[in-house]
Motif scaffolding. Sequence first.
Motif, PDB file in Angstrom:
ATOM      1  N   ALA A  45     -12.879   9.134 -13.194  1.00 39.44           N
ATOM      2  CA  ALA A  45     -13.453   8.020 -12.451  1.00 39.44           C
ATOM      3  C   ALA A  45     -13.949   8.506 -11.104  1.00 39.44           C
ATOM      4  O   ALA A  45     -13.292   9.326 -10.455  1.00 39.44           O
ATOM      5  CB  ALA A  45     -12.408   6.921 -12.246  1.00 39.44           C
ATOM      6  N   SER A  46     -15.082   8.001 -10.690  1.00 37.34           N
ATOM      7  CA  SER A  46     -15.588   8.363  -9.363  1.00 37.34           C
ATOM      8  C   SER A  46     -15.709   7.124  -8.499  1.00 37.34           C
ATOM      9  O   SER A  46     -15.964   6.019  -8.985  1.00 37.34           O
ATOM     10  CB  SER A  46     -16.930   9.102  -9.460  1.00 37.34           C
ATOM     11  OG  SER A  46     -18.028   8.214  -9.622  1.00 37.34           O
TER      12      SER A  46
ATOM     13  N   TYR B 205      -4.622   6.864  -2.330  1.00 36.20           N
ATOM     14  CA  TYR B 205      -5.853   7.336  -2.947  1.00 36.20           C
ATOM     15  C   TYR B 205      -5.736   7.408  -4.454  1.00 36.20           C
ATOM     16  O   TYR B 205      -6.076   8.410  -5.075  1.00 36.20           O
ATOM     17  CB  TYR B 205      -6.265   8.687  -2.373  1.00 36.20           C
ATOM     18  CG  TYR B 205      -6.413   8.643  -0.874  1.00 36.20           C
ATOM     19  CD1 TYR B 205      -5.511   9.296  -0.063  1.00 36.20           C
ATOM     20  CD2 TYR B 205      -7.434   7.911  -0.295  1.00 36.20           C
ATOM     21  CE1 TYR B 205      -5.631   9.227   1.309  1.00 36.20           C
ATOM     22  CE2 TYR B 205      -7.560   7.842   1.075  1.00 36.20           C
ATOM     23  CZ  TYR B 205      -6.658   8.503   1.877  1.00 36.20           C
ATOM     24  OH  TYR B 205      -6.784   8.432   3.216  1.00 36.20           O
ATOM     25  N   LYS B 206      -5.192   6.384  -5.041  1.00 32.65           N
ATOM     26  CA  LYS B 206      -5.210   6.311  -6.482  1.00 32.65           C
ATOM     27  C   LYS B 206      -5.181   4.847  -6.887  1.00 32.65           C
ATOM     28  O   LYS B 206      -4.756   3.984  -6.130  1.00 32.65           O
ATOM     29  CB  LYS B 206      -4.026   7.049  -7.102  1.00 32.65           C
ATOM     30  CG  LYS B 206      -2.657   6.486  -6.754  1.00 32.65           C
ATOM     31  CD  LYS B 206      -1.569   7.313  -7.396  1.00 32.65           C
ATOM     32  CE  LYS B 206      -0.197   6.789  -7.050  1.00 32.65           C
ATOM     33  NZ  LYS B 206       0.887   7.611  -7.645  1.00 32.65           N
ATOM     34  N   TYR B 207      -5.670   4.614  -8.075  1.00 34.21           N
ATOM     35  CA  TYR B 207      -5.632   3.280  -8.649  1.00 34.21           C
ATOM     36  C   TYR B 207      -4.476   3.248  -9.648  1.00 34.21           C
ATOM     37  O   TYR B 207      -4.384   4.109 -10.509  1.00 34.21           O
ATOM     38  CB  TYR B 207      -6.950   2.965  -9.347  1.00 34.21           C
ATOM     39  CG  TYR B 207      -8.157   3.043  -8.423  1.00 34.21           C
ATOM     40  CD1 TYR B 207      -8.827   4.243  -8.233  1.00 34.21           C
ATOM     41  CD2 TYR B 207      -8.602   1.917  -7.739  1.00 34.21           C
ATOM     42  CE1 TYR B 207      -9.909   4.315  -7.387  1.00 34.21           C
ATOM     43  CE2 TYR B 207      -9.693   1.986  -6.890  1.00 34.21           C
ATOM     44  CZ  TYR B 207     -10.349   3.186  -6.717  1.00 34.21           C
ATOM     45  OH  TYR B 207     -11.429   3.275  -5.866  1.00 34.21           O
ATOM     46  N   ILE B 208      -3.628   2.268  -9.507  1.00 34.11           N
ATOM     47  CA  ILE B 208      -2.518   2.090 -10.437  1.00 34.11           C
ATOM     48  C   ILE B 208      -2.928   1.035 -11.445  1.00 34.11           C
ATOM     49  O   ILE B 208      -3.287  -0.084 -11.068  1.00 34.11           O
ATOM     50  CB  ILE B 208      -1.237   1.640  -9.707  1.00 34.11           C
ATOM     51  CG1 ILE B 208      -0.907   2.555  -8.535  1.00 34.11           C
ATOM     52  CG2 ILE B 208      -0.077   1.579 -10.697  1.00 34.11           C
ATOM     53  CD1 ILE B 208      -0.574   3.961  -8.938  1.00 34.11           C
ATOM     54  N   PHE B 209      -2.854   1.401 -12.706  1.00 35.42           N
ATOM     55  CA  PHE B 209      -3.296   0.509 -13.773  1.00 35.42           C
ATOM     56  C   PHE B 209      -2.123  -0.131 -14.495  1.00 35.42           C
ATOM     57  O   PHE B 209      -1.058   0.479 -14.642  1.00 35.42           O
ATOM     58  CB  PHE B 209      -4.135   1.277 -14.790  1.00 35.42           C
ATOM     59  CG  PHE B 209      -5.538   1.564 -14.328  1.00 35.42           C
ATOM     60  CD1 PHE B 209      -5.810   2.623 -13.486  1.00 35.42           C
ATOM     61  CD2 PHE B 209      -6.588   0.746 -14.737  1.00 35.42           C
ATOM     62  CE1 PHE B 209      -7.099   2.881 -13.052  1.00 35.42           C
ATOM     63  CE2 PHE B 209      -7.878   0.999 -14.307  1.00 35.42           C
ATOM     64  CZ  PHE B 209      -8.136   2.069 -13.455  1.00 35.42           C
TER      65      PHE B 209
ATOM     66  N   SER C  73     -10.229   4.615  -2.793  1.00 30.51           N
ATOM     67  CA  SER C  73      -9.444   3.382  -2.776  1.00 30.51           C
ATOM     68  C   SER C  73     -10.286   2.315  -2.095  1.00 30.51           C
ATOM     69  O   SER C  73     -11.217   2.610  -1.360  1.00 30.51           O
ATOM     70  CB  SER C  73      -8.122   3.570  -2.024  1.00 30.51           C
ATOM     71  OG  SER C  73      -8.359   3.852  -0.659  1.00 30.51           O
ATOM     72  N   ASN C  74      -9.960   1.056  -2.399  1.00 33.49           N
ATOM     73  CA  ASN C  74     -10.652  -0.076  -1.782  1.00 33.49           C
ATOM     74  C   ASN C  74     -12.141  -0.138  -2.069  1.00 33.49           C
ATOM     75  O   ASN C  74     -12.897  -0.759  -1.352  1.00 33.49           O
ATOM     76  CB  ASN C  74     -10.418  -0.112  -0.274  1.00 33.49           C
ATOM     77  CG  ASN C  74      -9.087  -0.729   0.028  1.00 33.49           C
ATOM     78  OD1 ASN C  74      -8.142  -0.545  -0.729  1.00 33.49           O
ATOM     79  ND2 ASN C  74      -8.995  -1.482   1.093  1.00 33.49           N
TER      80      ASN C  74
ATOM     81  N   GLY D 210      -6.688   2.942   3.564  1.00 30.68           N
ATOM     82  CA  GLY D 210      -6.427   3.543   4.857  1.00 30.68           C
ATOM     83  C   GLY D 210      -5.759   4.885   4.818  1.00 30.68           C
ATOM     84  O   GLY D 210      -5.585   5.503   3.783  1.00 30.68           O
ATOM     85  N   ASN D 211      -5.377   5.330   5.980  1.00 29.33           N
ATOM     86  CA  ASN D 211      -4.787   6.661   6.104  1.00 29.33           C
ATOM     87  C   ASN D 211      -3.465   6.775   5.369  1.00 29.33           C
ATOM     88  O   ASN D 211      -3.072   7.859   4.959  1.00 29.33           O
ATOM     89  CB  ASN D 211      -4.580   7.011   7.581  1.00 29.33           C
ATOM     90  CG  ASN D 211      -5.906   7.149   8.301  1.00 29.33           C
ATOM     91  OD1 ASN D 211      -6.901   7.557   7.707  1.00 29.33           O
ATOM     92  ND2 ASN D 211      -5.929   6.787   9.570  1.00 29.33           N
ATOM     93  N   SER D 212      -2.790   5.665   5.212  1.00 29.27           N
ATOM     94  CA  SER D 212      -1.526   5.709   4.486  1.00 29.27           C
ATOM     95  C   SER D 212      -1.733   5.449   3.003  1.00 29.27           C
ATOM     96  O   SER D 212      -0.776   5.415   2.244  1.00 29.27           O
ATOM     97  CB  SER D 212      -0.557   4.670   5.042  1.00 29.27           C
ATOM     98  OG  SER D 212      -1.104   3.375   4.868  1.00 29.27           O
ATOM     99  N   GLY D 213      -2.992   5.256   2.631  1.00 32.41           N
ATOM    100  CA  GLY D 213      -3.261   4.976   1.226  1.00 32.41           C
ATOM    101  C   GLY D 213      -2.945   6.157   0.346  1.00 32.41           C
ATOM    102  O   GLY D 213      -2.973   7.303   0.762  1.00 32.41           O
TER     103      GLY D 213
END
Lengths: 115, 113
Positions: free
Chosen positions: B92-93, A101-105, B98-99, A96-99
């Motif tokens: 990564a693409s 935008y990254k994946y934490i590994f 996210s999600n 969402g908008n508060s995301g």
Amino acid sequence: DQQVKQNSPSLSVQEGRISILNCDYTNSMFDYFLWYKKYPAEGPTFLISISSIKDKNEDGRFTVFLNKSAKHLSLHIVPSQPGDSAVYFCAASESGNSGTYKYIFGTGTRLKVLA
Amino acid sequence: KAGVTQTPRYLIKTRGQQVTLSCSPISGHRSVSWYQQTPGQGLQFLFEYFSETQRNKGNFPGRFSGRQFSNSRSEMNVSTLELGDSALYLCASSRTGSNTEAFFGQGTRLTVV
């Protein structure tokens, strides 16, 4: 601040048995979780994912379980095969908008399946 | 459908030099993220781009920078290379960042001597 933790750096399992890889997270805003498999000198390969609205997702030999109250997820591989030997990473993301935008590994768990 | 392509696969540079790595995402994917992996470490997030805009940045010094082009291809630049920058750099693409599933390239192995 390790938001995604894989506390077992390695795991050995006999071929044909079940492999269970565990992952804990601290951020309650995470709502999407993924598992990746990685061989040396290659990029991670996507295995399976789960949304926080579910508690289980299954794809062939791979099943991911999510326990939101415990902030814990696990990957089950049944039956384990020698070709499954690799490093497994869990990852989490926010939406969402508060995301963010990254994946934490997590730091990964090295699985060795013994023939 | 073609996967994520990273070039070059291997690179050797000298301390103090600068380097540019390239990533072509899967067609239709607008988000590109960069990660650094060093021995014994997980994947450390560098930055993420979506529609040519950097939306998030990890805890790396300003020597690490990136950009994304209108065709979603992305480049990462490291200036004034240090020995500790030796690592596998992964791109990564994903469709949104996210999600959704993120798909990785094979990485660029950078060695700084």
